[in-house]
Design a protein around this motif. Structure first.
Motif, short mmCIF file in Angstrom:
data_model
loop_
_atom_site.label_atom_id
_atom_site.label_comp_id
_atom_site.label_asym_id
_atom_site.label_seq_id
_atom_site.Cartn_x
_atom_site.Cartn_y
_atom_site.Cartn_z
N PRO A 154 0.83 -1.21 0.00
CA PRO A 154 0.00 0.00 0.00
C PRO A 154 0.86 1.26 0.00
O PRO A 154 1.82 1.36 0.77
N THR A 155 0.54 2.18 -0.87
CA THR A 155 1.29 3.44 -0.93
C THR A 155 0.57 4.58 -0.22
O THR A 155 1.12 5.66 -0.08
N ARG A 156 -0.66 4.35 0.18
CA ARG A 156 -1.42 5.34 0.97
C ARG A 156 -1.82 4.67 2.29
O ARG A 156 -2.98 4.27 2.46
N PRO A 157 -0.88 4.53 3.20
CA PRO A 157 -1.12 3.68 4.38
C PRO A 157 -2.24 4.16 5.28
O PRO A 157 -2.93 3.33 5.89
N GLN A 158 -2.44 5.46 5.39
CA GLN A 158 -3.52 5.93 6.27
C GLN A 158 -4.89 5.56 5.69
O GLN A 158 -5.76 5.06 6.41
N LEU A 159 -5.06 5.79 4.39
CA LEU A 159 -6.32 5.44 3.75
C LEU A 159 -6.50 3.92 3.71
O LEU A 159 -7.61 3.41 3.94
N ALA A 160 -5.42 3.22 3.40
CA ALA A 160 -5.48 1.75 3.39
C ALA A 160 -5.81 1.20 4.78
O ALA A 160 -6.56 0.23 4.91
N GLY A 161 -5.25 1.83 5.81
CA GLY A 161 -5.56 1.41 7.17
C GLY A 161 -7.02 1.64 7.53
O GLY A 161 -7.65 0.80 8.19
N ALA A 162 -7.57 2.76 7.08
CA ALA A 162 -8.99 3.04 7.35
C ALA A 162 -9.88 2.02 6.64
O ALA A 162 -10.86 1.52 7.23
N ALA A 163 -9.57 1.70 5.38
CA ALA A 163 -10.35 0.70 4.65
C ALA A 163 -10.23 -0.67 5.30
O ALA A 163 -11.22 -1.42 5.39
N THR A 164 -9.03 -1.00 5.77
CA THR A 164 -8.82 -2.28 6.46
C THR A 164 -9.64 -2.32 7.74
O THR A 164 -10.27 -3.34 8.06
N GLY A 165 -9.65 -1.22 8.49
CA GLY A 165 -10.44 -1.17 9.71
C GLY A 165 -11.93 -1.25 9.45
O GLY A 165 -12.67 -1.88 10.21
N LEU A 166 -12.38 -0.64 8.35
CA LEU A 166 -13.80 -0.72 8.01
C LEU A 166 -14.18 -2.14 7.62
O LEU A 166 -15.27 -2.62 7.98
N LEU A 167 -13.30 -2.83 6.92
CA LEU A 167 -13.55 -4.24 6.59
C LEU A 167 -13.63 -5.07 7.86
O LEU A 167 -14.52 -5.92 8.01
N ALA A 168 -12.71 -4.82 8.80
CA ALA A 168 -12.75 -5.53 10.08
C ALA A 168 -14.05 -5.23 10.82
O ALA A 168 -14.67 -6.13 11.41
N GLY A 169 -14.49 -3.98 10.77
CA GLY A 169 -15.74 -3.61 11.42
C GLY A 169 -16.94 -4.29 10.79
O GLY A 169 -17.87 -4.71 11.49
N ALA A 170 -16.94 -4.42 9.46
CA ALA A 170 -18.04 -5.10 8.78
C ALA A 170 -18.08 -6.58 9.15
O ALA A 170 -19.15 -7.16 9.32
N ILE A 171 -16.91 -7.19 9.29
CA ILE A 171 -16.86 -8.59 9.71
C ILE A 171 -17.38 -8.73 11.14
O ILE A 171 -18.17 -9.63 11.44
N GLY A 172 -16.95 -7.83 12.02
CA GLY A 172 -17.42 -7.86 13.40
C GLY A 172 -18.91 -7.63 13.50
O GLY A 172 -19.61 -8.30 14.28
N ALA A 173 -19.44 -6.70 12.70
CA ALA A 173 -20.88 -6.42 12.72
C ALA A 173 -21.68 -7.60 12.17
O ALA A 173 -22.77 -7.91 12.67
N SER A 174 -21.15 -8.26 11.14
CA SER A 174 -21.84 -9.43 10.59
C SER A 174 -21.97 -10.53 11.65
O SER A 174 -23.02 -11.17 11.77
N ALA A 175 -20.89 -10.74 12.39
CA ALA A 175 -20.94 -11.74 13.46
C ALA A 175 -21.91 -11.31 14.56
O ALA A 175 -22.69 -12.13 15.06
N TYR A 176 -21.89 -10.03 14.93
CA TYR A 176 -22.73 -9.57 16.03
C TYR A 176 -24.22 -9.64 15.68
O TYR A 176 -25.05 -9.76 16.58
N CYS A 177 -24.56 -9.57 14.39
CA CYS A 177 -25.96 -9.69 13.99
C CYS A 177 -26.59 -10.98 14.51
O CYS A 177 -27.79 -11.03 14.77
N LEU A 178 -25.78 -12.03 14.65
CA LEU A 178 -26.30 -13.31 15.12
C LEU A 178 -26.74 -13.24 16.58
O LEU A 178 -27.52 -14.07 17.03
N ARG A 179 -26.24 -12.27 17.30
CA ARG A 179 -26.55 -12.13 18.73
C ARG A 179 -27.51 -10.98 19.02
O ARG A 179 -28.27 -11.02 19.97
N CYS A 180 -27.47 -9.94 18.20
CA CYS A 180 -28.19 -8.70 18.50
C CYS A 180 -29.71 -8.89 18.41
O CYS A 180 -30.22 -9.37 17.40
#
Length: 213
Positions: A154-180
């Motif tokens: 990645p040549t834009r690490p801050q933006l790439a980090g934000a996108a990576t974190g958003l992907l992680a958040g989407a995975i976490g939210a998908s899992a949490y839907c099973l409990r919410c």
């Protein structure tokens, strides 16, 4: 500099990762992330309570559609940001579209609801813990995906980090839907999006430190 030294330097210099390398590394990171989120979900108290009842409700699948539609778009954005010179393009639109749709739906629900119940539609019964649980379930995914991105280019690490974190958040939210237990759109628009935004912010802060190459 001699010609032989120049040739040696060019041969030994870092090269952009191939598409196969990007798919392999991000695929492994994604698999680890999803497995870790589901395993961690099982450790939360009351994880399986009422699940069979919830999956019979159309609202459950509408709620699950939010992080599930964001996940492939976030994968696309992240994979493109992991390669130098590759434009993200319309993948941003695909990522923003589910967010815009759920926010619009929440506003419509609140507009037609009686004023005295609007607060309940937003807060539900679990607003104090919802976003925190999503963040908790996202942390293993954030670590695994940052590791995957670190091995790419990645040549834009801050933006790439934000996108990576958003992907992680989407995975976490998908899992949490099973409990919410919450089934109101304004609740998802407020607390699910907040829970996914937090790992994105953290990822943007960690990206420049972990993705330099």
């Amino acid at each position: 500099m001699k010609t032989d030294e120049l040739i040696t330097m060019l041969v030994d210099s870092p090269r952009p990762p191939s598409r196969a390398a990007v798919a392999s590394r991000l695929g492994l990171g994604f698999a680890i992330s999803l497995a870790a989120a589901l395993l961690l979900l099982m450790l939360l108290p009351g994880a399986a309570a009422g699940l069979m009842t919830r999956v019979t409700m159309p609202a459950f699948w509408a709620k699950l559609a939010l992080p599930l539609t964001m996940t492939p778009a976030a994968v696309c954005v992240t994979s493109r940001l992991s390669q130098p010179g590759v434009r993200v393009g319309r993948a941003w639109v695909a990522l923003a579209l589910p967010v815009g749709m759920v926010c619009l739906a929440a506003l419509l629900v609140l507009a037609v609801a009686a004023p005295e119940v609007r607060g309940e539609l937003i807060l539900g019964h679990t607003w104090r813990t919802c976003s925190l649980n999503i963040v908790l379930l996202s942390m293993p995914a954030l670590g695994a995906l940052l590791w995957a991105m670190r091995g790419l280019a990645p040549t834009r690490p801050q933006l790439a980090g934000a996108a990576t974190g958003l992907l992680a958040g989407a995975i976490g939210a998908s899992a949490y839907c099973l409990r919410c237990p919450e089934m109101n759109v304004p609740f998802w628009a407020a607390w699910y999006l907040l829970g996914m935004a937090a790992p994105a912010l953290l990822g943007s802060l960690l990206g420049p430190r972990m993705m330099h190459w």
